[in-house]
Scaffold this active site. Sequence first.
Site, PDB file in Angstrom:
ATOM      1  N   TYR A  47       0.867  -1.393  -0.123  1.00  0.00           N
ATOM      2  CA  TYR A  47      -0.065  -0.124   0.159  1.00  0.00           C
ATOM      3  C   TYR A  47       0.912   1.266   0.046  1.00  0.00           C
ATOM      4  CZ  TYR A  47      -4.436  -2.472   0.739  1.00  0.00           C
ATOM      5  OH  TYR A  47      -5.227  -3.399   0.513  1.00  0.00           O
ATOM      6  N   THR A  60       5.329  -3.454   9.332  1.00  0.00           N
ATOM      7  CA  THR A  60       5.835  -3.429  10.827  1.00  0.00           C
ATOM      8  C   THR A  60       4.756  -3.759  11.826  1.00  0.00           C
ATOM      9  OG1 THR A  60       5.825  -1.066  10.670  1.00  0.00           O
ATOM     10  CG2 THR A  60       7.946  -2.030  10.203  1.00  0.00           C
ATOM     11  N   LYS A  72       6.838  10.319  13.628  1.00  0.00           N
ATOM     12  CA  LYS A  72       5.668   9.521  13.111  1.00  0.00           C
ATOM     13  C   LYS A  72       4.713   8.808  14.010  1.00  0.00           C
ATOM     14  CE  LYS A  72       3.226   7.529  10.217  1.00  0.00           C
ATOM     15  NZ  LYS A  72       3.636   6.629   8.929  1.00  0.00           N
ATOM     16  N   HIS A 112     -17.781  25.904  20.166  1.00  0.00           N
ATOM     17  CA  HIS A 112     -16.725  26.559  20.778  1.00  0.00           C
ATOM     18  C   HIS A 112     -15.345  26.956  19.959  1.00  0.00           C
ATOM     19  CE1 HIS A 112     -13.424  27.638  23.935  1.00  0.00           C
ATOM     20  NE2 HIS A 112     -14.442  27.754  24.607  1.00  0.00           N
ATOM     21  N   CYS A 170      -1.974   2.319  10.544  1.00  0.00           N
ATOM     22  CA  CYS A 170      -1.272   3.181  11.273  1.00  0.00           C
ATOM     23  C   CYS A 170      -1.661   3.521  12.726  1.00  0.00           C
ATOM     24  CB  CYS A 170      -1.233   4.416  10.364  1.00  0.00           C
ATOM     25  SG  CYS A 170      -0.438   4.371   8.785  1.00  0.00           S
TER      26      CYS A 170
END
Length: 403
Positions: free
Chosen positions: A9, A80, A197, A235, A251
């Site tokens: 990807y 990973t 990261k 707000h 992620c």
Amino acid sequence: MINVIGLGYIGLPTALMMAKSGNEVVGTDYNKGLVDTLNKGQVTFKEEGLPELFADAVKNGIKFTNEYQNTDVYIVSVPTPYDESSKKVDAKYVEAAVKSVLEVCPEDAIIVVESTISPGTIDRHVRPIVEAAGKKVNLVHAPERIIPGNMVYELEHNSRTIGADDKAVGEKVKNIYASFCKGEIVVTDIRTAEMTKVVENTFRDINIAYANELAKICRSDDMDVYEIIRIANKHPRVNILQPGPGVGGHCISVDPWFLVGDYPGLANIILAARKINDSMPEFVLERVNSIMEERGMTDVSKVGLYGLTYKENVDDMRESPTLQMLESMKKHLCGNLVKVYDPYITEDVVPGQYHDLDKFLADIDFVVLLVGHDEIKENMDKLKGKVILDTRKICDLEGTYRL
């Protein structure tokens, strides 16, 4: 020549963009079937703008192979995952890729690790491999910063971080990325780049967790979390996100665990956020159960889950909340009974999967909207008469249930 290692990807669009921008690029992946598909002129996943980018890269001479190349620059973009028990990063794919690179690379080659890693991974896992090989190379960390569904645009426009031991090497790598990246490119040290990261994705995870926890609190006391968030966001310094069925992708749902694993006892808010977000698929199942009881429904086979991917308009199922729900349902012996449909998943990946929206809807009475694909947004009228649990706040039909 640049050898991009890993054509998934992140690696594939990166290789294509580099080639389109005038760099000589060879993409390498151990998966022979994937490489064969690319060499036949076909992309391997759905992504807006990817076929056009692929065509431009092929015109500029990009090549795909299973072989590592002898060259002076390598971009390592392999998965990973994290270890389920320790929550630490599992660097085995990075380690394997670097070992293979060291077998063919010349002295003073640059090895850029794009894979997301925890702070200190280069020092703990990569440097020892380089030292054992007895070869002088330059290590760099340039973490990717793109999201499925908008990859091509973000590759060009997002800022980037280059972490290097040697500033001159960092500047050289910066120039490579500057061939296509229009955003700011910051050169720093490796450990800072690693941490930056992971911190970015952890920030997002914590903000999502706050919205999800609000949903649980409001549900417990019969309050409308969406109305409360809408008013609170008026707000000028408040911007609460919308709750959802969980956090997916590779992620936000993974990177915060790296900090939890590496800094036990210190990453307390991060750990709490991870637990909240990981609990949401089970919370959705509880909502399904309570709605069925309220409506006097007993037939689980009449329940349909719309959406298998982790976000809208992509075919990426990594860490999908729907898959987590189905796994949880197996424990209650009903995981094979519900119907499932996603327009972006064309192969059979789970039991009870449909490949046609109309057939899917015809066979169910209760639809759980888990992904906000454009397809369902454009066909809301087809849901009339169904019991609807909308976890994405995309359906305005009267009687729709929400988190």
